[in-house]
Scaffold this motif. Sequence first.
Motif: not given
Lengths: 342, 260
Positions: B58-85
Amino acid sequence: MTRSHPYQQLPPTSFWSRSVARNYAPAELYRGKAPLLTPDDRIISAGSCFAANIVPFLERAGFHYLRTELMDADGDRFGYGRYSASYGNIYTSRQLLQLLQRATGEFAPKEDRWVEADGVYDPFRPGLPNCAEDEDEFDILIRAHLDRVREAFAQASVLLFTLGLTEAWSSSDDGAVFPACPGTIAGAFDGERHYFANFNANEVASDLKASIATARTINPDLRVILTVSPVPLVATATDKHVFTATTYSKSVLRVAAEEVASTVPGVSYFPAYEIVMGPESNQHFEDDLRNVNAKGVAAVVEALFAHCELPKVSERADETSWQKLLSEELTRRECEETMSDK
Amino acid sequence: MSDAVSQEEIVRPSIGYRAIIAGHSHVNAMVGWRHELAPTLRIVDGTSHLEALDGPWPRLEEYWKALVQHADNARIAIVWGGNEHNARYFFRDAYDFDFSSKHVTKILNNIQIIARSTIRKRFYEGGLSDLADLLDQLKAARPQRLVIVGTPPPKKDNDRLRTMFEAEPHFLAYAEAKKIDPADIRITEPHIRLKLWYLLQDILADEAKRIGGIFLPVLKETQDEDGYLRDEFWASDVTHANPAYGRLMLDYVVEELEKP
């Protein structure tokens, strides 16, 4: 010459020396003949928090405690989920009467909602863990809640009602009684709009009788068992000492309960108050001398069950949410599988 | 290791920003799935410069940390969860309930009605509080644009859904281990699942708004007249949409990210 008098024929329970000073048996405090509860009963309860304390014992014994409105336990600090419907603690008989009148459409309080920044609060259930997000939702939730209340009374065969308090805060608009002073849990206190009431024995008895009459418009066969909570007032709004105020309050409730039980058919009084406050009272309270401890509750339950026809099968099926576990498992599985590029 | 291209090897057009898409399982319909032991960027097939962030499951903290590391000046789309319901309510709970919705008018009158805020709270407990934390971190990393993508609508046909989960051996084994008869398993009414999904989308939109981002709702053409996922976009399991859905949504995401 032998003198005769009426006391000669009385049982030992009529004499303090034979039934209190010696041979004290709490179960003997109740003198009724018919079982208070039978395995076929569908039980609902309401009243002060003491009314909720015996529910787990009823369920463990296999009695059918009726629930028409359920709540998740987490966040439910005020115990709404401990009752048959989520009406929460009903401290006064006026509150019970008005709940039933609202459920039957006879009363619509003017001050029926408190709109605050984070949502719309129910003045009659101010401690609900999750309030309505807007007034449209509030209307739907209240209508549904009152339907569930009416359904509980319609399906029940017996109501256990514990009288808790005589003191209450009311709305000046129409006398609507709140379970807690506005501003303590939600809402805001307004000296012009909210007033203090301390009901007397006649008022409590009258409200109880009206409550039972209203309940029987929903369910004519409903039996009622009354108890008085032994839990003292947490605070009094009178100018009396809280101990004196407690004595008054419990005395009024006890008188009213006796009056109603002796005059209204199908109503019994069960002496939970006396069992807790009796000769063994020093063993029945927590260190705060207010909350009844497990031993006190157990003493009441033991005496109550001595006058019930107990179900043969104890422990009803556990109704924990296995559906929730399944939903979690299904989505976990599917997420794993889609990651495996199935 | 897969054939994913490491971020250093990607030749990017000189557009002045990086465009990255990341997310949980629903992102797969859009970008295809690659399993990586460590977070890795690759150009998404059929796009000129959109990079998908692959990684472990599963998506661990390191995955999201990597996204944050690449975020500077980037355009980012996130497909978060979607199965909570689905994770909380796909099968009927210990008690039946309905709730009021701003999107679906149908409401059952003969069962308990619960507050929307109760469900909202459950969704946050089920992972949305992590999204809120992530968005705060991303915002602090100063991306050019943050887009939260809507997740697939629920599937309406309960009978068809039943055949799907009854064909799932792992799930049946799980039920058996819990001594649950599959015949006793009841799927939540479609209109309630639809309301739950709409509430989830509202929360995603609120979260996007909170941090000054953009919420991209699912395309209307993926929904039937009532709002459910149209049949042609069903994947072969209970909760996911298929690559046809993914292609539509991907074009939509790219368009949003490329806006001036």
